[in-house]
Design a protein around this motif. Structure first.
Motif, mmCIF file in Angstrom:
data_model
loop_
_atom_site.group_PDB
_atom_site.id
_atom_site.type_symbol
_atom_site.label_atom_id
_atom_site.label_comp_id
_atom_site.label_asym_id
_atom_site.label_seq_id
_atom_site.Cartn_x
_atom_site.Cartn_y
_atom_site.Cartn_z
ATOM 1 N N LEU A 91 37.833 40.545 29.454
ATOM 2 C CA LEU A 91 38.390 41.432 30.228
ATOM 3 C C LEU A 91 39.870 41.387 30.188
ATOM 4 N N PHE A 92 40.685 42.567 30.807
ATOM 5 C CA PHE A 92 42.149 42.409 30.612
ATOM 6 C C PHE A 92 42.405 41.672 32.073
ATOM 7 N N PRO A 93 43.119 40.441 31.939
ATOM 8 C CA PRO A 93 43.133 39.399 33.104
ATOM 9 C C PRO A 93 44.260 40.100 34.089
ATOM 10 N N HIS A 94 45.379 40.873 33.657
ATOM 11 C CA HIS A 94 46.339 41.692 34.256
ATOM 12 C C HIS A 94 45.767 42.835 35.280
ATOM 13 N N LEU A 95 44.570 43.398 34.663
ATOM 14 C CA LEU A 95 44.068 44.644 35.359
ATOM 15 C C LEU A 95 42.961 44.279 36.537
ATOM 16 N N THR A 96 42.789 45.188 37.617
ATOM 17 C CA THR A 96 41.745 45.106 38.464
ATOM 18 C C THR A 96 40.500 45.331 37.886
ATOM 19 N N VAL A 97 39.408 45.269 38.498
ATOM 20 C CA VAL A 97 38.130 45.709 38.221
ATOM 21 C C VAL A 97 38.129 47.392 37.881
ATOM 22 N N ARG A 98 38.733 47.815 38.809
ATOM 23 C CA ARG A 98 38.867 49.490 38.732
ATOM 24 C C ARG A 98 39.613 49.729 37.590
ATOM 25 N N GLU A 99 40.785 49.232 37.380
ATOM 26 C CA GLU A 99 41.821 49.471 36.307
ATOM 27 C C GLU A 99 41.158 49.078 35.056
ATOM 28 N N ASN A 100 40.402 47.772 34.893
ATOM 29 C CA ASN A 100 39.533 47.753 33.503
ATOM 30 C C ASN A 100 38.643 49.009 33.221
ATOM 31 N N LEU A 101 37.920 49.434 33.934
ATOM 32 C CA LEU A 101 37.066 50.512 33.921
ATOM 33 C C LEU A 101 37.630 51.939 33.466
ATOM 34 N N PRO A 129 39.384 46.289 43.618
ATOM 35 C CA PRO A 129 40.796 45.761 43.535
ATOM 36 C C PRO A 129 40.998 44.276 43.236
ATOM 37 N N ARG A 130 40.231 43.664 42.853
ATOM 38 C CA ARG A 130 40.390 42.256 42.373
ATOM 39 C C ARG A 130 40.480 42.249 40.654
ATOM 40 N N ARG A 131 41.154 41.259 40.604
ATOM 41 C CA ARG A 131 41.447 40.977 38.944
ATOM 42 C C ARG A 131 40.230 39.904 38.635
ATOM 43 N N PRO A 132 40.157 39.700 37.370
ATOM 44 C CA PRO A 132 39.067 39.016 36.810
ATOM 45 C C PRO A 132 39.152 37.509 37.011
ATOM 46 N N GLY A 133 40.258 36.928 37.345
ATOM 47 C CA GLY A 133 40.354 35.611 37.538
ATOM 48 C C GLY A 133 39.831 35.322 39.038
ATOM 49 N N ALA A 134 39.664 36.264 39.913
ATOM 50 C CA ALA A 134 39.191 36.184 41.227
ATOM 51 C C ALA A 134 37.617 36.488 41.280
ATOM 52 N N LEU A 135 36.970 36.467 39.981
ATOM 53 C CA LEU A 135 35.626 36.759 39.944
ATOM 54 C C LEU A 135 34.683 35.617 39.713
ATOM 55 N N SER A 136 33.498 35.650 39.924
ATOM 56 C CA SER A 136 32.706 34.743 39.345
ATOM 57 C C SER A 136 32.095 35.178 37.998
ATOM 58 N N GLY A 137 31.550 34.120 37.348
ATOM 59 C CA GLY A 137 30.787 34.405 35.735
ATOM 60 C C GLY A 137 30.137 35.766 36.190
ATOM 61 N N GLY A 138 29.121 35.803 37.017
ATOM 62 C CA GLY A 138 28.302 36.736 36.902
ATOM 63 C C GLY A 138 28.927 37.957 37.431
ATOM 64 N N GLN A 139 29.930 38.027 38.219
ATOM 65 C CA GLN A 139 30.631 39.359 38.634
ATOM 66 C C GLN A 139 31.501 39.950 37.354
ATOM 67 N N GLN A 140 31.990 39.029 36.482
ATOM 68 C CA GLN A 140 32.705 39.417 35.214
ATOM 69 C C GLN A 140 31.805 40.022 34.398
ATOM 70 N N GLN A 141 30.718 39.311 34.282
ATOM 71 C CA GLN A 141 29.725 40.013 33.349
ATOM 72 C C GLN A 141 29.323 41.345 33.936
ATOM 73 N N ARG A 142 29.124 41.729 35.028
ATOM 74 C CA ARG A 142 28.801 43.050 35.456
ATOM 75 C C ARG A 142 30.076 43.990 35.176
ATOM 76 N N VAL A 143 31.361 43.472 35.237
ATOM 77 C CA VAL A 143 32.456 44.229 34.949
ATOM 78 C C VAL A 143 32.423 44.907 33.514
ATOM 79 N N ALA A 144 32.242 43.439 32.807
ATOM 80 C CA ALA A 144 32.106 43.728 31.184
ATOM 81 C C ALA A 144 31.055 44.924 30.909
#
Length: 273
Positions: A91-101, A129-144
């Motif tokens: 994931l792009f660490p400097h982008l929010t979840v919405r911005e990554n998508l 509105p969160r960035r990947p660094g503020a997410l758990s592993g499971g949440q990051q995987q859902r974003v990916a």
């Protein structure tokens, strides 16, 4: 229909080998790729994605040629309509979840509504509105996974996407993946070492060994399993595990692929004699 035959030189612990895989994927099919380390599983995905160049063969997706040795046709990765979920999420660490998508959906018809639909489908709306660094592993995987679908892929490539997650999270996301695969009508190639995951998700499995296809067919039924929890780490790479539903303790070798600590959940495969 996605049809390919790919060849690529491999450098394995057993010496030089050649990856040689021919397969046809039907629309809506989920095919798992399994095999030991060094079998060529990740290399196969990278060849399909255009991240590595094959030594020969072809890749045809419906009426579009992504690669063909004879005609020297080559479609670069950015022009291949596919989604790729890496083991480390990427994931792009400097982008929010919405911005990554939104970055992945840029240029797609109805990109805005698509991003909103994916946020809802993966239960990510509150995390948008969160960035990947503020997410758990499971949440990051859902974003990916959601970001991979934002490209409206004709082919979804998953490289052990759930391997690093704890068992309860992995099982929840297996169900999410199954639901999303059906909802979006995906055609998917999934690399996995987990027989239970393969049996739950895949229509077929391709078993590779040192670059060669050993079997293509329905997933084998997983061996019986017992749930337990790690209570102690023992010398020699052993774990002391308390079985669910009782006080029984067993000492077992630590499964490869992750580090365990007291309190971690564990599933033990029961061998059949």
């Amino acid at each position: 229909m996605i049809d390919f035959h790919l060849r690529k030189a491999l450098h394995t612990a057993a010496g030089p080998r050649t990856l040689d895989v021919a397969l046809a994927l039907a629309p809506g099919e989920l095919v798992a790729v399994s095999g030991p380390s060094g079998a060529g599983k990740t290399t196969l995905l990278r060849l399909l994605a255009g991240l590595d160049r094959p030594d020969g063969g072809f890749v045809r997706v419906e009426k579009q040629v992504w690669y063909e040795q004879e005609t020297r046709r080559w479609l670069p990765p950015q022009r291949r309509p596919l989604g790729f979920v890496f083991q480390d999420y990427a994931l792009f660490p400097h982008l929010t979840v919405r911005e990554n998508l939104a970055f992945a959906a840029a240029g797609q018809p109805g990109a805005g509504p698509l991003v909103t639909e994916l946020l809802d489908a993966f239960e990510l709306a509150e995390l948008a509105p969160r960035r990947p660094g503020a997410l758990s592993g499971g949440q990051q995987q859902r974003v990916a996974l959601a970001r991979a679908l934002a490209r409206r892929p004709r082919l979804l490539l998953l490289d052990e996407p759930l391997a690093a997650l704890d068992l309860p999270t992995r099982q929840r996301l297996q169900q999410v993946l199954a639901d999303v695969h059906q909802r979006f009508g995906l055609t998917t190639l999934l690399v996995s070492h987990d027989p239970a995951e393969i049996a739950r998700l895949a229509h077929r499995v391709v078993e590779l060994d040192l670059g060669q296809v050993r079997r293509v067919g329905p997933p084998a039924l997983p061996a019986p399993a017992l749930a337990g929890r790690v209570v102690a780490l023992l010398p020699g790479g052993l774990l002391r595990v308390q079985l669910a539903g009782g006080p029984a303790l067993v000492d077992v070798p630590a499964p490869p692929g992750r580090a365990y600590a007291p309190g971690d959940a564990l599933v033990l495969t029961v061998g059949v004699q």
